[in-house]
Design an enzyme around this catalytic site. Structure first.
Site, PDB file in Angstrom:
ATOM      1  N   ASP A  22       0.827  -1.213   0.000  1.00 14.70           N
ATOM      2  CA  ASP A  22       0.000   0.000   0.000  1.00 14.70           C
ATOM      3  C   ASP A  22       0.866   1.270   0.000  1.00 14.70           C
ATOM      4  O   ASP A  22       1.980   1.263   0.517  1.00 14.70           O
ATOM      5  CB  ASP A  22      -0.914  -0.029   1.235  1.00 14.70           C
ATOM      6  CG  ASP A  22      -2.099   0.908   1.088  1.00 14.70           C
ATOM      7  OD1 ASP A  22      -2.332   1.420  -0.020  1.00 14.70           O
ATOM      8  OD2 ASP A  22      -2.792   1.133   2.105  1.00 14.70           O
ATOM      9  N   ASN A  70     -11.047  -2.717  -5.215  1.00 13.80           N
ATOM     10  CA  ASN A  70     -10.336  -1.691  -5.987  1.00 13.80           C
ATOM     11  C   ASN A  70     -11.065  -1.310  -7.285  1.00 13.80           C
ATOM     12  O   ASN A  70     -10.717  -0.326  -7.935  1.00 13.80           O
ATOM     13  CB  ASN A  70      -8.891  -2.119  -6.312  1.00 13.80           C
ATOM     14  CG  ASN A  70      -7.958  -2.037  -5.114  1.00 13.80           C
ATOM     15  OD1 ASN A  70      -7.022  -2.820  -4.976  1.00 13.80           O
ATOM     16  ND2 ASN A  70      -8.186  -1.072  -4.221  1.00 13.80           N
TER      17      ASN A  70
END
Ligand code: IPE
Ligand code: IPE
Ligand code: MG
Length: 242
Positions: A22, A70
């Site tokens: 991330d 996502n």
């Protein structure tokens, strides 16, 4: 069960690690660059960490590349990510073959664009005989979706009379997960300072050690992985015992 404290070697006894990669967007933002460049740098970090992981003797590495959530991102960002994925598979397959890396994909990747599915299936086939390290890439992956598919699989076996409901064992569920043939998950790393699992490996992480770092994914290098594994080596794993 015994802990791994005292085990030496670069991986400190870890067989399987997973990473929530991330912070690409924030990395780009800090440098006043477009998000797409953060993702591009992120791919370079993947390439490096896969090499390093193999050198350290890890048996398996599972990387969270694209979650089932996502899809909520803007279309242009999704398209940038899919473009990078196409490039990565094409450019790195030869290196996988040379370094003995077996590619595996977890998640419902068949729902991706047909050309990507074809590239993935081809790469899986080409690397199927490699046995140095398994690289499991999580694509269109969500742990709840994975568990749902596993439960559907077990339910179908019950329906045809192969299995009695009372006879369902944790091994039936574990065996129906996308990670079925991977070693137990020893260490779960998340970069960028977020303290959550974001629907990653919820079942598999039951007794994994957790490691969070503020380092953004594009900056995560060999030294950072060594630090994470060192921290893992100093943990006492008890698995509910004493
Ligand atoms: C991780 O970086 C890559 C993917 C989720 C595909 P992000 O894009 O989530 O970066 P941040 O969290 O916005 O910084
Ligand atoms: C998790 O990161 C997914 C990947 C790294 C592929 P996100 O950036 O999507 O997670 P949230 O939205 O911050 O929980
Ligand atoms: Mg993020």
């Amino acid at each position: 069960m015994q802990g791994v404290a005292g085990v030496s070697g670069p991986a400190f006894g870890a067989r399987h690690i997973a990473i929530i990669m991330d912070g690409n967007g924030r990395w780009a933002k800090r440098k006043h660059l477009p998000r797409a460049l953060g993702h591009k740098k992120g791919v370079e970090a993947v390439r490096n960490i896969v090499r390093v992981g193999g050198e350290m003797g890890l048996e398996a590495m599972t990387l969270y590349a694209f979650s089932s959530e996502n899809w909520n991102r803007p279309e242009d960002e999704i398209s940038d990510l899919m473009g990078l994925l196409r490039q990565y598979i094409q450019s790195d397959i030869e290196e996988f073959v040379q370094n003995g890396v077996r590619l595996k994909v977890i998640g419902n990747y068949k729902a991706l664009d047909a050309d990507i599915v074809g590239m993935i299936d081809n790469a899986i086939e080409k690397t199927a005989g490699n046995d140095k390290m398994t690289l499991a890439v999580a694509l269109n992956y969500g742990a709840q979706d994975e568990l749902l598919r596993a439960v559907q699989h077990v339910a179908a076996r019950v329906k045809i009379g192969e299995l009695e409901p009372d006879a369902i064992h944790v091994d039936h569920i574990a065996g129906a997960l996308d990670t079925a043939e991977l070693p137990p998950l020893d260490l779960l790393i998340r970069t960028s300072g977020e303290l959550r699992l974001s629907n990653f490996l919820l079942w598999q992480a039951a007794y994994s050690e957790l490691y969070f770092t503020d380092t953004l994914w594009p900056d995560f290098d060999k030294g950072e992985l060594e630090k994470a594994l060192q921290a893992f080596g100093s943990r006492e794993r008890r698995f509910g015992g004493r």
